[in-house]
Scaffold this motif. Structure first.
Motif, PDB file in Angstrom:
ATOM      1  N   ASP A   1      27.360  29.210  35.113  1.00  0.00           N
ATOM      2  CA  ASP A   1      27.681  29.639  36.479  1.00  0.00           C
ATOM      3  C   ASP A   1      28.808  30.668  36.512  1.00  0.00           C
ATOM      4  O   ASP A   1      29.339  30.992  37.568  1.00  0.00           O
ATOM      5  N   GLY A   2      29.197  31.204  35.335  1.00  0.00           N
ATOM      6  CA  GLY A   2      30.225  32.240  35.250  1.00  0.00           C
ATOM      7  C   GLY A   2      31.651  31.726  35.290  1.00  0.00           C
ATOM      8  O   GLY A   2      32.594  32.501  35.287  1.00  0.00           O
ATOM      9  N   SER A   3      31.831  30.400  35.304  1.00  0.00           N
ATOM     10  CA  SER A   3      33.177  29.845  35.434  1.00  0.00           C
ATOM     11  C   SER A   3      33.846  29.630  34.078  1.00  0.00           C
ATOM     12  O   SER A   3      33.181  29.518  33.052  1.00  0.00           O
ATOM     13  N   TYR A   4      35.181  29.570  34.118  1.00  0.00           N
ATOM     14  CA  TYR A   4      35.982  29.303  32.926  1.00  0.00           C
ATOM     15  C   TYR A   4      37.208  28.503  33.315  1.00  0.00           C
ATOM     16  O   TYR A   4      37.567  28.409  34.492  1.00  0.00           O
ATOM     17  N   ARG A   5      37.863  27.932  32.304  1.00  0.00           N
ATOM     18  CA  ARG A   5      39.100  27.180  32.522  1.00  0.00           C
ATOM     19  C   ARG A   5      40.000  27.366  31.313  1.00  0.00           C
ATOM     20  O   ARG A   5      39.559  27.204  30.173  1.00  0.00           O
ATOM     21  N   LEU A   6      41.258  27.719  31.563  1.00  0.00           N
ATOM     22  CA  LEU A   6      42.278  27.842  30.522  1.00  0.00           C
ATOM     23  C   LEU A   6      43.418  26.890  30.856  1.00  0.00           C
ATOM     24  O   LEU A   6      43.751  26.721  32.031  1.00  0.00           O
ATOM     25  N   VAL A   7      44.021  26.296  29.849  1.00  0.00           N
ATOM     26  CA  VAL A   7      45.212  25.481  30.047  1.00  0.00           C
ATOM     27  C   VAL A   7      46.336  26.154  29.274  1.00  0.00           C
ATOM     28  O   VAL A   7      46.273  26.263  28.045  1.00  0.00           O
ATOM     29  N   LEU A   8      47.351  26.643  30.013  1.00  0.00           N
ATOM     30  CA  LEU A   8      48.422  27.441  29.423  1.00  0.00           C
ATOM     31  C   LEU A   8      49.784  26.922  29.869  1.00  0.00           C
ATOM     32  O   LEU A   8      49.895  26.205  30.872  1.00  0.00           O
ATOM     33  N   HIS A   9      50.809  27.317  29.146  1.00  0.00           N
ATOM     34  CA  HIS A   9      52.180  27.014  29.535  1.00  0.00           C
ATOM     35  C   HIS A   9      52.553  27.824  30.768  1.00  0.00           C
ATOM     36  O   HIS A   9      51.967  28.874  31.036  1.00  0.00           O
ATOM     37  N   ARG A  10      53.564  27.375  31.479  1.00  0.00           N
ATOM     38  CA  ARG A  10      54.082  28.143  32.611  1.00  0.00           C
ATOM     39  C   ARG A  10      54.580  29.495  32.122  1.00  0.00           C
ATOM     40  O   ARG A  10      55.050  29.621  30.998  1.00  0.00           O
ATOM     41  N   GLY A  11      54.458  30.487  32.968  1.00  0.00           N
ATOM     42  CA  GLY A  11      54.913  31.819  32.609  1.00  0.00           C
ATOM     43  C   GLY A  11      53.979  32.875  33.156  1.00  0.00           C
ATOM     44  O   GLY A  11      53.084  32.591  33.949  1.00  0.00           O
ATOM     45  N   SER A  12      54.162  34.097  32.710  1.00  0.00           N
ATOM     46  CA  SER A  12      53.371  35.235  33.154  1.00  0.00           C
ATOM     47  C   SER A  12      52.322  35.577  32.097  1.00  0.00           C
ATOM     48  O   SER A  12      52.652  35.711  30.916  1.00  0.00           O
ATOM     49  N   TRP A  13      51.073  35.733  32.543  1.00  0.00           N
ATOM     50  CA  TRP A  13      49.951  35.959  31.636  1.00  0.00           C
ATOM     51  C   TRP A  13      49.063  37.089  32.136  1.00  0.00           C
ATOM     52  O   TRP A  13      48.847  37.228  33.332  1.00  0.00           O
ATOM     53  N   ASP A  14      48.527  37.874  31.190  1.00  0.00           N
ATOM     54  CA  ASP A  14      47.446  38.812  31.481  1.00  0.00           C
ATOM     55  C   ASP A  14      46.153  38.154  31.034  1.00  0.00           C
ATOM     56  O   ASP A  14      46.061  37.651  29.909  1.00  0.00           O
ATOM     57  N   VAL A  15      45.155  38.143  31.917  1.00  0.00           N
ATOM     58  CA  VAL A  15      43.869  37.502  31.638  1.00  0.00           C
ATOM     59  C   VAL A  15      42.769  38.526  31.875  1.00  0.00           C
ATOM     60  O   VAL A  15      42.782  39.248  32.884  1.00  0.00           O
ATOM     61  N   HIS A  16      41.810  38.598  30.951  1.00  0.00           N
ATOM     62  CA  HIS A  16      40.650  39.463  31.145  1.00  0.00           C
ATOM     63  C   HIS A  16      39.481  38.919  30.334  1.00  0.00           C
ATOM     64  O   HIS A  16      39.644  37.981  29.550  1.00  0.00           O
ATOM     65  N   GLY A  17      38.314  39.503  30.527  1.00  0.00           N
ATOM     66  CA  GLY A  17      37.132  39.058  29.809  1.00  0.00           C
ATOM     67  C   GLY A  17      36.384  40.222  29.211  1.00  0.00           C
ATOM     68  O   GLY A  17      36.484  41.359  29.681  1.00  0.00           O
ATOM     69  N   THR A  18      35.612  39.936  28.143  1.00  0.00           N
ATOM     70  CA  THR A  18      34.769  40.947  27.519  1.00  0.00           C
ATOM     71  C   THR A  18      33.398  40.353  27.192  1.00  0.00           C
ATOM     72  O   THR A  18      33.271  39.171  26.880  1.00  0.00           O
ATOM     73  N   LYS A  19      32.393  41.207  27.283  1.00  0.00           N
ATOM     74  CA  LYS A  19      31.035  40.833  26.880  1.00  0.00           C
ATOM     75  C   LYS A  19      30.295  42.109  26.525  1.00  0.00           C
ATOM     76  O   LYS A  19      30.314  43.078  27.294  1.00  0.00           O
ATOM     77  N   ASP A  20      29.658  42.091  25.367  1.00  0.00           N
ATOM     78  CA  ASP A  20      28.847  43.224  24.913  1.00  0.00           C
ATOM     79  C   ASP A  20      29.609  44.545  24.963  1.00  0.00           C
ATOM     80  O   ASP A  20      29.076  45.576  25.354  1.00  0.00           O
ATOM     81  N   GLY A  21      30.889  44.517  24.585  1.00  0.00           N
ATOM     82  CA  GLY A  21      31.690  45.726  24.509  1.00  0.00           C
ATOM     83  C   GLY A  21      32.237  46.225  25.834  1.00  0.00           C
ATOM     84  O   GLY A  21      32.874  47.267  25.884  1.00  0.00           O
ATOM     85  N   THR A  22      31.983  45.502  26.919  1.00  0.00           N
ATOM     86  CA  THR A  22      32.484  45.895  28.232  1.00  0.00           C
ATOM     87  C   THR A  22      33.527  44.886  28.682  1.00  0.00           C
ATOM     88  O   THR A  22      33.370  43.688  28.471  1.00  0.00           O
ATOM     89  N   GLY A  23      34.591  45.385  29.315  1.00  0.00           N
ATOM     90  CA  GLY A  23      35.667  44.505  29.750  1.00  0.00           C
ATOM     91  C   GLY A  23      35.826  44.450  31.251  1.00  0.00           C
ATOM     92  O   GLY A  23      35.476  45.392  31.959  1.00  0.00           O
ATOM     93  N   THR A  24      36.348  43.333  31.705  1.00  0.00           N
ATOM     94  CA  THR A  24      36.702  43.186  33.111  1.00  0.00           C
ATOM     95  C   THR A  24      38.050  43.854  33.338  1.00  0.00           C
ATOM     96  O   THR A  24      38.720  44.262  32.393  1.00  0.00           O
ATOM     97  N   GLU A  25      38.472  43.913  34.592  1.00  0.00           N
ATOM     98  CA  GLU A  25      39.828  44.352  34.875  1.00  0.00           C
ATOM     99  C   GLU A  25      40.784  43.284  34.345  1.00  0.00           C
ATOM    100  O   GLU A  25      40.389  42.140  34.133  1.00  0.00           O
ATOM    101  N   VAL A  26      42.026  43.653  34.116  1.00  0.00           N
ATOM    102  CA  VAL A  26      43.055  42.712  33.668  1.00  0.00           C
ATOM    103  C   VAL A  26      43.781  42.191  34.898  1.00  0.00           C
ATOM    104  O   VAL A  26      44.199  42.979  35.748  1.00  0.00           O
TER     105      VAL A  26
END
Length: 85
Positions: free
Chosen positions: A43-68
């Motif tokens: 369904d296109g969903s994801y889940r990350l568990v990270l420490h508190r703080g500032s993070w850049d998150v993005h995705g890639t598939k088949d050589g194409t990337g999402t915005e950061v």
């Protein structure tokens, strides 16, 4: 630890399965970076568990990337939807 959840969408607004979700810390010094940690499910969903703080998150598939997207995690979980151009 705090969770980031979200959905990855293609340019027509449809959810995308199998996107590799990547993240890196914006903290000084960096807390961590991960180039292969989570993939979106059917369904296109994801889940990350990270420490508190500032993070850049993005995705890639088949050589194409999402915005950061930059997210600052505190005590509450965050929702970050990603979009392919």
């Amino acid at each position: 630890m705090t969770a980031i959840t979200g959905t990855v969408y293609d340019s027509s607004g449809q959810p995308v399965e199998g996107v590799n979700i990547q993240w890196s810390s914006n903290e000084d010094p960096p807390v961590s970076s991960h180039e292969r940690g989570s993939r979106t499910i059917d369904d296109g969903s994801y889940r990350l568990v990270l420490h508190r703080g500032s993070w850049d998150v993005h995705g890639t598939k088949d050589g194409t990337g999402t915005e950061v997207e930059t997210v600052v995690l505190g005590a509450d979980d965050a929702v970050v939807d990603l979009h392919f151009p």
